[in-house]
Design an enzyme around this catalytic site. Structure first.
Site, PDB file in Angstrom:
ATOM      1  N   LYS A 162       2.455   2.294  -5.003  1.00 36.53           N
ATOM      2  CA  LYS A 162       3.122   1.870  -6.434  1.00 36.53           C
ATOM      3  C   LYS A 162       2.312   2.206  -7.660  1.00 36.53           C
ATOM      4  O   LYS A 162       2.816   2.437  -8.486  1.00 36.53           O
ATOM      5  CB  LYS A 162       3.330   0.235  -6.302  1.00 36.53           C
ATOM      6  CG  LYS A 162       4.347  -0.056  -5.038  1.00 36.53           C
ATOM      7  CD  LYS A 162       4.282  -1.485  -4.837  1.00 36.53           C
ATOM      8  CE  LYS A 162       2.929  -2.198  -4.405  1.00 36.53           C
ATOM      9  NZ  LYS A 162       2.681  -1.974  -3.039  1.00 36.53           N
ATOM     10  N   ARG A 168      -6.252   0.645   7.816  1.00 32.49           N
ATOM     11  CA  ARG A 168      -4.847   0.266   7.886  1.00 32.49           C
ATOM     12  C   ARG A 168      -4.262   0.767   9.374  1.00 32.49           C
ATOM     13  O   ARG A 168      -4.455   1.792   9.751  1.00 32.49           O
ATOM     14  CB  ARG A 168      -3.939   0.999   6.713  1.00 32.49           C
ATOM     15  CG  ARG A 168      -4.646   0.403   5.514  1.00 32.49           C
ATOM     16  CD  ARG A 168      -3.650   0.846   4.201  1.00 32.49           C
ATOM     17  NE  ARG A 168      -4.202   0.368   3.136  1.00 32.49           N
ATOM     18  CZ  ARG A 168      -4.398   1.393   2.013  1.00 32.49           C
ATOM     19  NH1 ARG A 168      -4.005   2.507   2.030  1.00 32.49           N
ATOM     20  NH2 ARG A 168      -4.930   0.744   0.731  1.00 32.49           N
ATOM     21  N   ARG A 224       3.250 -28.363  -7.023  1.00 37.74           N
ATOM     22  CA  ARG A 224       3.365 -28.946  -8.523  1.00 37.74           C
ATOM     23  C   ARG A 224       2.115 -29.715  -8.809  1.00 37.74           C
ATOM     24  O   ARG A 224       1.779 -30.538  -9.527  1.00 37.74           O
ATOM     25  CB  ARG A 224       4.417 -30.048  -8.644  1.00 37.74           C
ATOM     26  CG  ARG A 224       5.983 -29.240  -8.607  1.00 37.74           C
ATOM     27  CD  ARG A 224       7.098 -30.013  -8.187  1.00 37.74           C
ATOM     28  NE  ARG A 224       7.089 -30.831  -7.069  1.00 37.74           N
ATOM     29  CZ  ARG A 224       7.945 -31.388  -6.503  1.00 37.74           C
ATOM     30  NH1 ARG A 224       8.880 -31.848  -7.373  1.00 37.74           N
ATOM     31  NH2 ARG A 224       7.793 -31.715  -5.395  1.00 37.74           N
ATOM     32  N   THR A 253      -5.908 -11.442   2.652  1.00 43.02           N
ATOM     33  CA  THR A 253      -6.880 -10.487   1.826  1.00 43.02           C
ATOM     34  C   THR A 253      -8.074 -11.664   1.351  1.00 43.02           C
ATOM     35  O   THR A 253      -9.049 -11.084   0.940  1.00 43.02           O
ATOM     36  CB  THR A 253      -6.317  -9.989   0.683  1.00 43.02           C
ATOM     37  OG1 THR A 253      -5.679 -11.027  -0.275  1.00 43.02           O
ATOM     38  CG2 THR A 253      -5.192  -8.976   0.911  1.00 43.02           C
ATOM     39  N   GLY A 292      -4.104  -3.696  -4.350  1.00 45.66           N
ATOM     40  CA  GLY A 292      -4.884  -2.857  -4.772  1.00 45.66           C
ATOM     41  C   GLY A 292      -4.283  -1.516  -5.273  1.00 45.66           C
ATOM     42  O   GLY A 292      -3.632  -0.864  -4.291  1.00 45.66           O
ATOM     43  N   HIS A 293      -4.287  -1.066  -6.427  1.00 51.24           N
ATOM     44  CA  HIS A 293      -3.425  -0.140  -6.823  1.00 51.24           C
ATOM     45  C   HIS A 293      -4.229   1.047  -7.407  1.00 51.24           C
ATOM     46  O   HIS A 293      -5.183   0.588  -8.474  1.00 51.24           O
ATOM     47  CB  HIS A 293      -2.448  -0.428  -8.021  1.00 51.24           C
ATOM     48  CG  HIS A 293      -1.229  -1.376  -7.426  1.00 51.24           C
ATOM     49  ND1 HIS A 293      -0.250  -2.136  -8.250  1.00 51.24           N
ATOM     50  CD2 HIS A 293      -1.184  -1.801  -6.221  1.00 51.24           C
ATOM     51  CE1 HIS A 293       0.117  -2.795  -7.312  1.00 51.24           C
ATOM     52  NE2 HIS A 293      -0.049  -2.608  -6.279  1.00 51.24           N
ATOM     53  N   THR A 294      -4.420   2.325  -6.748  1.00 50.43           N
ATOM     54  CA  THR A 294      -5.119   3.554  -7.123  1.00 50.43           C
ATOM     55  C   THR A 294      -4.359   4.392  -7.952  1.00 50.43           C
ATOM     56  O   THR A 294      -3.170   4.808  -7.616  1.00 50.43           O
ATOM     57  CB  THR A 294      -5.538   3.822  -5.705  1.00 50.43           C
ATOM     58  OG1 THR A 294      -6.109   2.959  -4.980  1.00 50.43           O
ATOM     59  CG2 THR A 294      -6.532   5.201  -5.874  1.00 50.43           C
ATOM     60  N   GLN A 331       2.475  -5.630  -3.416  1.00 47.52           N
ATOM     61  CA  GLN A 331       2.866  -5.949  -2.015  1.00 47.52           C
ATOM     62  C   GLN A 331       4.135  -4.872  -1.718  1.00 47.52           C
ATOM     63  O   GLN A 331       4.473  -3.956  -2.265  1.00 47.52           O
ATOM     64  CB  GLN A 331       2.941  -7.305  -1.689  1.00 47.52           C
ATOM     65  CG  GLN A 331       1.586  -8.156  -1.802  1.00 47.52           C
ATOM     66  CD  GLN A 331       1.319  -8.565  -3.044  1.00 47.52           C
ATOM     67  OE1 GLN A 331       1.755  -9.265  -3.808  1.00 47.52           O
ATOM     68  NE2 GLN A 331      -0.113  -8.279  -2.980  1.00 47.52           N
ATOM     69  N   ASP A 359       0.715  -1.183  -0.107  1.00 53.47           N
ATOM     70  CA  ASP A 359      -0.186  -0.120   0.083  1.00 53.47           C
ATOM     71  C   ASP A 359       0.963   1.366   0.024  1.00 53.47           C
ATOM     72  O   ASP A 359       0.398   2.326   0.748  1.00 53.47           O
ATOM     73  CB  ASP A 359      -0.980   0.077   1.288  1.00 53.47           C
ATOM     74  CG  ASP A 359      -1.907  -1.073   1.336  1.00 53.47           C
ATOM     75  OD1 ASP A 359      -2.278  -1.624   0.277  1.00 53.47           O
ATOM     76  OD2 ASP A 359      -2.244  -1.754   2.184  1.00 53.47           O
TER      77      ASP A 359
HETATM   78  P1  IMO Z   1      -0.405  -3.642  -2.557  1.00 55.86           P
HETATM   79  O1  IMO Z   1      -0.032  -4.272  -4.099  1.00 55.86           O
HETATM   80  C1  IMO Z   1      -1.049  -4.374   1.769  1.00 55.86           C
HETATM   81  C2  IMO Z   1      -1.193  -8.469   3.041  1.00 55.86           C
HETATM   82  C3  IMO Z   1      -2.196  -8.927   3.868  1.00 55.86           C
HETATM   83  C4  IMO Z   1      -1.969 -10.063   5.036  1.00 55.86           C
HETATM   84  C5  IMO Z   1      -0.592 -10.498   4.091  1.00 55.86           C
HETATM   85  C6  IMO Z   1      -0.955 -11.940   3.415  1.00 55.86           C
HETATM   86  O2  IMO Z   1      -1.863  -3.001  -2.657  1.00 55.86           O
HETATM   87  O3  IMO Z   1       0.629  -3.256  -1.880  1.00 55.86           O
HETATM   88  P2  IMO Z   1      -2.409 -12.737   1.329  1.00 55.86           P
HETATM   89  O4  IMO Z   1      -4.082 -12.514   0.777  1.00 55.86           O
HETATM   90  O5  IMO Z   1      -1.123 -11.952   0.229  1.00 55.86           O
HETATM   91  O6  IMO Z   1      -1.995 -14.133   1.625  1.00 55.86           O
HETATM   92  O7  IMO Z   1      -2.018 -11.732   2.854  1.00 55.86           O
HETATM   93  O8  IMO Z   1      -0.228  -9.929   2.964  1.00 55.86           O
HETATM   94  N1  IMO Z   1      -1.214  -7.985   1.846  1.00 55.86           N
HETATM   95  C7  IMO Z   1      -1.303  -6.812   1.509  1.00 55.86           C
HETATM   96  N2  IMO Z   1      -0.996  -5.401   2.201  1.00 55.86           N
HETATM   97  N3  IMO Z   1      -1.055  -4.139   0.426  1.00 55.86           N
HETATM   98  C8  IMO Z   1      -1.104  -5.173  -0.621  1.00 55.86           C
HETATM   99  O9  IMO Z   1      -0.946  -5.359  -1.927  1.00 55.86           O
HETATM  100  C9  IMO Z   1      -1.165  -6.629   0.072  1.00 55.86           C
HETATM  101  N4  IMO Z   1      -1.321  -7.836  -0.521  1.00 55.86           N
HETATM  102  C10 IMO Z   1      -1.213  -8.608   0.585  1.00 55.86           C
HETATM  103  O10 IMO Z   1      -3.156  -8.107   4.272  1.00 55.86           O
HETATM  104  O11 IMO Z   1      -1.218  -9.184   5.829  1.00 55.86           O
HETATM  105 MG    MG Z   2      -3.289  -2.848  -0.945  1.00 55.99          MG
END
Ligand code: IMO
Ligand code: MG
Length: 439
Positions: free
Chosen positions: A16, A304, A142, A128, A40-42, A223, A13
């Site tokens: 990016k 958050r 596999r 998520t 989630g990319h805004t 992430q 978050d």
């Molecule tokens: P962007 O691309 C923030 C966090 C989840 C959880 C952990 C594992 O928007 O930065 P998962 O569903 O991937 O197995 O969850 O990772 N998480 C994120 N936190 N931004 C994200 O993506 C995230 N994708 C996964 O909250 O702690």
């Molecule tokens: Mg996110």
């Protein structure tokens, strides 16, 4: 021509999407290399907000976009996103490509994600719920089904039947949960496949050809470093490799083809999901940052967790991703605080730590050691040059650079594309790095 990887330097978050959109203007191709619709990319363009989960943010600029082999694809979510883009007048035909080697997220992955979280109880990860972990687990075991398998009906049915047979046993014996209906899943996925077919190709070949032809390629991480399966705060991580090395595996390009890596970081820290977070603020300042920074998840809507900037985390990102610079975003959000803080190190069992400890268990015992700087009151969201910023805001940026050890190349002072200050030309920096490497 240079290639640049954009990675999250914190817990996701970081913004990016916005930074990708800003740099995509000067790029030819934008590639997602890992993760799935957990991202989630805004992107805000001329006051219109686009929220993307799987399609690279470069699509809004009309660039060639790739969902690489390192991603996990939920076809239904992807098709919904494609329709959403068409509804906003953004074309995808002949522009968006999906790797035939990317793995599919199946309905059972989502249910397993929820069931596993339930079983973890108070040690839950706070995923998520998009089925990410179980899909990557199948890949490593596999037994995964890949996007390209959708194009061969008999093969697809065979793999699906094998998986569901085993899974239904597990549903019955372990989870006390309903069995899955192979037929229903097959019909659903084969129907989706007919609509996805025109987008599916060998994307590694496509990306390497683009690089051969001297095109500018951007790799858009999802992430962040602290969610990296190997380099994050394990086990509170995602199941893929958001750090820069993930771009090579997840796109099918060699490390020698990457010229520059830029890390995106907020001027503070946020985290969604469970796990340790040393600089977290449980007080009114944390709440104030959450409201002012609109810190609610794009994917799940969860509030958050917010806290001060953590230089230990950023130095870790510099190390494991080879960052050549930072994009520091949300600087405007800190405006209005009398004093601001940055964690420069941790105290761990009576000792000063400059680097991250082994894992989440140790990180939970770290206390941040703070530096305090004077804040700024002015609204900086309409500044267009670094010199326009109040002195204290400039000093804050300079202090971050000193503590982290890399220059701030981009500065974001609001969600809109126009609210970005370039302190350096990122592609030129990449070209310089390439030149230095060639010598
Ligand atoms: P962007 O691309 C923030 C966090 C989840 C959880 C952990 C594992 O928007 O930065 P998962 O569903 O991937 O197995 O969850 O990772 N998480 C994120 N936190 N931004 C994200 O993506 C995230 N994708 C996964 O909250 O702690
Ligand atoms: Mg996110």
């Amino acid at each position: 021509m240079p290639s640049v990887v954009i990675v999250g330097a914190q817990w996701g978050d970081e913004g990016k999407g916005k930074i990708t959109d800003f740099l995509a203007r000067d790029a030819d191709m934008v590639v997602r290399y890992q993760g799935g619709a957990n991202a989630g990319h805004t992107v805000v363009v001329d006051g219109v907000t686009y929220k993307l989960h799987l399609v690279p943010s470069g699509i809004i600029h009309g660039k060639t976009c790739v969902i690489g082999n390192g991603c996990v694809v939920d076809p239904e979510t992807l098709l919904r996103e494609i329709e959403y883009l068409h509804g906003h007048g953004v074309d995808t035909q002949g522009r968006l490509w999906i790797s035939d080697a990317a793995h599919l997220i199946m309905p059972y992955h989502q249910r397993l994600d929820a069931l596993q979280e339930q079983l973890r109880g108070d040690q839950r990860i706070g995923t998520t719920g998009r089925g990410i972990g179980p899909a990557y687990a199948d890949k490593a075991a596999r037994t995964g089904i890949r996007v390209g398998d959708l194009l061969d009906e008999a093969l697809f049915r065979q793999r699906l039947e094998r998986n569901v047979r085993q899974l239904n046993d597990l549903m019955h014996r372990v989870y006390d949960s309903e069995p899955f209906d192979v037929r229903a899943i097959a019909e659903q996925y084969l129907d989706l496949a007919s609509r996805l077919r025109p987008y599916i190709t060998d994307t590694a070949a496509l990306i390497n050809e683009a690089l051969d032809q001297g095109r500018r390629v951007l790799f858009e991480g999802a992430q962040g470093t602290m969610l990296d399966l190997d380099h994050g705060s394990y086990p509170y991580v995602t199941s893929s490799y958001p750090s820069a090395g993930g771009a090579c595996i997840g796109a099918g390009v060699g490390p020698t083809r990457i010229d520059h890596v830029i890390g995106v970081a907020k001027a503070y820290t946020s985290r969604v999901g469970d796990g340790p977070f040393p600089t977290e603020l449980d007080d009114e300042i944390g709440e104030w940052i959450r409201q002012k920074g609109r810190e609610f998840g794009t994917t799940t809507g969860r509030p958050r967790r917010c806290g001060w900037l953590d230089a230990v985390v950023l130095r870790h990102a510099v190390q494991v991703s080879g960052l050549g610079g930072l994009a520091l975003v949300h600087l405007d959000t800190l405006g209005g605080l009398e004093r601001v803080r940055i964690a420069s190190a941790y105290e761990y069992r009576g000792q000063r730590l400059e680097r991250l400890p082994h894992g989440a268990h140790q990180l939970a015992q770290c206390r941040p050691i703070y530096e305090e700087l004077p804040g700024w009151d002015e609204d900086i969201s309409s500044a267009r040059r670094f010199e326009d910023l109040p002195e204290n805001a400039r000093n804050y940026v300079r202090r971050v650079e000193a503590l982290v050890g890399v220059p701030v190349q981009l500065l974001s002072i609001g969600p809109d594309r126009a609210q970005t200050i370039a302190l350096d030309d990122v592609f030129a920096a990449a070209a310089r790095a390439r030149g230095a490497g060639a010598r």
